[in-house]
Write a protein that holds these residues in place. Structure first.
Motif, mmCIF file in Angstrom:
data_model
loop_
_atom_site.group_PDB
_atom_site.id
_atom_site.type_symbol
_atom_site.label_atom_id
_atom_site.label_comp_id
_atom_site.label_asym_id
_atom_site.label_seq_id
_atom_site.Cartn_x
_atom_site.Cartn_y
_atom_site.Cartn_z
ATOM 1 N N ILE A 15 0.819 -1.203 0.000
ATOM 2 C CA ILE A 15 0.000 0.000 0.000
ATOM 3 C C ILE A 15 0.864 1.270 0.000
ATOM 4 O O ILE A 15 1.923 1.269 0.629
ATOM 5 N N GLY A 18 2.491 3.349 -4.811
ATOM 6 C CA GLY A 18 2.242 4.109 -6.042
ATOM 7 C C GLY A 18 1.503 3.367 -7.143
ATOM 8 O O GLY A 18 1.529 3.777 -8.301
ATOM 9 N N LYS A 19 0.818 2.293 -6.783
ATOM 10 C CA LYS A 19 0.111 1.507 -7.779
ATOM 11 C C LYS A 19 -0.942 2.319 -8.526
ATOM 12 O O LYS A 19 -0.963 2.338 -9.763
ATOM 13 N N ASN A 133 9.712 2.565 -8.020
ATOM 14 C CA ASN A 133 8.943 3.811 -8.193
ATOM 15 C C ASN A 133 9.417 4.895 -7.222
ATOM 16 O O ASN A 133 10.118 4.601 -6.252
ATOM 17 N N LYS A 134 9.011 6.101 -7.509
ATOM 18 C CA LYS A 134 9.302 7.273 -6.666
ATOM 19 C C LYS A 134 10.789 7.603 -6.660
ATOM 20 O O LYS A 134 11.322 8.049 -5.633
#
Ligand code: GDP
Ligand code: MG
Length: 598
Positions: A15, A18-19, A133-134
């Protein structure tokens, strides 16, 4: 044969990694929806989801992508819910895919649910594409995360894609990887129809609509379909795909993702995991992995005003139309009157339903404390399952009680190992083992009673680890335990809705704390109210609510009229969530008090 231009994939992540943001970027980048439409259509699907930042309901969307090779591909993105409560749904939506993007936050690294989701993907033989991600974050450590992916999961991370769903960096590379690395679906158009239901939705015009992935065969208007788990037959009146609105198409065939409409009245007939086949030319075997949704947590739901009973019933009926995993049946409580016993997949599922009843249906409800399902071996040899503590047989009739236990995995930075061990000790956990996943992070495995997870586990976990711990759990089975029922009496009468099951060693302190807490929560009445906690006939704790002074309003006489009105309004407001039990008014908080005590 299934088209070589189709790719079916999911995005899996812990959770907040970034999905949803990445999904939006993919939709936007492929021109499936403009940024404005995206905001209106995709994200608005559920207020609750937005506010809580969780993914509740699966959705599918078809992306048209012109790849570097000049060909146009159909990429079906099948979304998965991001919470342990829904792991069966996750596994079924993964089963509808050939590949998955594994999104890992570049600053956080792998978390418990990253791993849980990876296992589900591996069980379904999916091609996994790691996406870090990020990477725009200053605290991003892509190399460390790569190492974690290799060491913890055992996946080759050398070609992991570095991305920022925020800025759009890496999105093109992700789309190319889907085309080049996810295998196209295999399947035979001419074989008997075999389609997996991975979600369903209720539409007031067309009835329950299963979302399906076809593995073999074809389906179109006029096909007589059969649900393999129940044998029920329906005639198809429409087939279509998600663009993301439901858009009719002539036919769906092997490899496709879409929906079928067929005057199916009840979502209970479109069960996630079930196989749809052709009634006239049936597949010999259903797809593997089907099981019925099992309720893990139960609670009572009662209208505050007796007159709202029918409205509550209607609301539950409506919610169930869209959520086949919501169970409910009539229940009568001596204290609360007529209401419903409801079963949920887990705590989050329960909270979502409660909130929707209040928000979308404007209902005022009293919720009793959640309970797990106990297995009771009676002295006379009968075995019964109890999901309402009030119905527990008396001690003399019971040979033994078993409770559900889960296998839990907690991942934390190593400095919090002590804190986790302490918490799990308090929660009656049995240590299984501990692994160092990197030099600084640890994975702890425990067996824990499910009821202890229901009782305030998440909050404790978060607060004791400053939010750094992540949890995943799965039901393991039943285990005998020394459990007893604790009753609460107000003015000498048992309030059935406040009864709960507790381990013998905790009965005294819990009873003590609960009566103290109730004394504070229940407002003063016109008379004195004794509160007692009892095991059978033995009272183990007692407090008294003093009678109300009669001059509450008297103070205002002659004074400011608006102040008086305010006071009255405040009382009215407070009343809303009060339930008259016998001669005592009990606020909603009191029913949940048992949950937050340690
Ligand atoms: P999900 O729970 O996996 O669906 O995560 P979300 O997509 O809701 O993202 C969680 C939070 O991370 C949100 O506040 C996003 O705006 C933020 N976020 C997502 N992707 C990125 C990214 O690439 N960079 C940064 N800085 N923030 C991101
Ligand atoms: Mg999300």
């Amino acid at each position: 044969q299934a088209s070589s231009k189709i790719r079916n994939f999911s995005i899996i992540a812990h959770i907040d990694h970034g999905k949803s943001t990445l999904a939006d970027r993919l939709i936007e980048h492929t021109g499936t929806l403009s940024a404005r439409e995206l905001k209106e259509q995709v994200l608005d699907s559920m207020d609750l989801e937005r506010e809580r930042g969780i993914t509740i309901k699966l959705q599918a969307v078809r992306l048209k992508y012109k790849a570097a090779d000049g060909e146009i591909y159909e990429l079906n993105l099948i979304d998965t819910p991001g919470h342990v409560d829904f792991s069966y749904e996750v596994s079924r939506s993964l089963a509808a895919c050939e590949g998955a993007l594994l999104v890992v936050d570049a600053a956080q690294g792998i978390e418990a649910q990253t791993l849980a989701n990876v296992y589900l993907a591996l069980e379904n033989n999916l091609e996994i594409i790691p996406v870090i991600n990020k990477i725009d974050l200053p605290s991003a450590e892509p190399d460390r995360v790569k190492k974690e992916i290799e060491e913890i999961i055992g996946l080759d991370a050398s070609d992991a894609i570095l991305a920022s769903a925020k800025s759009g960096q890496g999105v093109e590379e992700i789309l190319e990887a889907i085309v080049n690395r996810v295998p196209p679906p295999q399947g035979d158009d001419s074989a008997p129809l075999k389609a997996l239901i991975f979600d369903s939705k209720f539409d007031s015009y067309r009835g329950a609509i299963p979302y399906i992935r076809l593995f073999d065969g074809k389906v179109s208007k006029g096909t007589s379909i059969k649900m393999m788990s129940t044998g029920k037959i329906f005639e198809v009146i429409e087939t279509g795909v998600f663009t993301p609105e439901m858009t009719p198409v002539q036919e769906l065939k092997a490899g496709n993702v879409g929906y079928i409409a067929g005057s199916i009245k009840n979502v209970g007939d479109t069960r996630v995991g079930d196989t749809v086949t052709d009634a006239r030319n049936s597949a010999p075997m259903p797809l593997p992995g089907y099981r019925k949704a099992v309720s893990m947590v139960f609670c009572g739901l009662y209208p505050v005003e007796t007159s709202e009973y029918d409205r509550l019933k209607d609301a539950l009926e409506k919610l169930q139309l869209n959520d086949a995993s919501l169970m409910y049946e009539n229940e009568t409580s001596a204290a609360l009157g007529f209401g419903f016993r409801c079963g949920f997949l887990g705590l989050l599922h329960m909270e979502i339903i409660q909130e929707r009843l209040e928000r979308e249906f404007g209902l005022n409800i009293i919720t009793t404390a959640p309970s797990v399902v106990y297995k009771v071996n009676k002295a006379d040899g009968e075995v019964i399952y109890i999901d309402n503590p009030a119905l527990m047989p008396s001690a003399g009739e019971i040979a033994s009680i078993e409770e559900p236990v889960v296998r839990a995995t907690v991942m934390v930075p190593s400095e919090y190992v002590g804190a986790i061990m302490e918490l799990n000790q308090e929660k009656r956990g049995t240590f299984v083992n501990m692994e160092y996943i990197t030099e600084t992070r640890v994975s702890l495995h425990y067996e824990l009673p499910l009821s202890e997870i229901v009782y305030d586990y998440f909050d404790q976990l978060k607060s004791r680890t400053k939010g750094f711990a992540s949890l995943d759990y799965a039901l393991k089975g039943y285990k005998e335990s020394d459990l007893i029922k604790l009753d609460i009496m107000l003015s000498g009468e048992i309030v059935d809705a406040l009864s709960f099951i507790v381990h013998k060693d905790k009965a005294y302190p819990r009873g003590r704390k609960l009566v103290e807490k109730l004394r504070k929560l229940i407002p003063r009445q016109m008379f004195e109210v004794p509160i007692q906690a009892a095991i059978g006939t033995r009272v183990i704790a007692r407090e008294t609510i003093q009678a109300m002074r009669k001059d509450v309003l008297a103070k205002c006489y002659g004074g400011d009229i608006s102040r008086k009105r305010k006071l009255l309004e405040k009382q009215k407001e407070g009343k809303k969530r009060m339930k008259q039990v016998g001669s005592v008014e009990i606020p909603q908080d009191a029913f949940m008090a048992v949950l937050k005590m340690d």
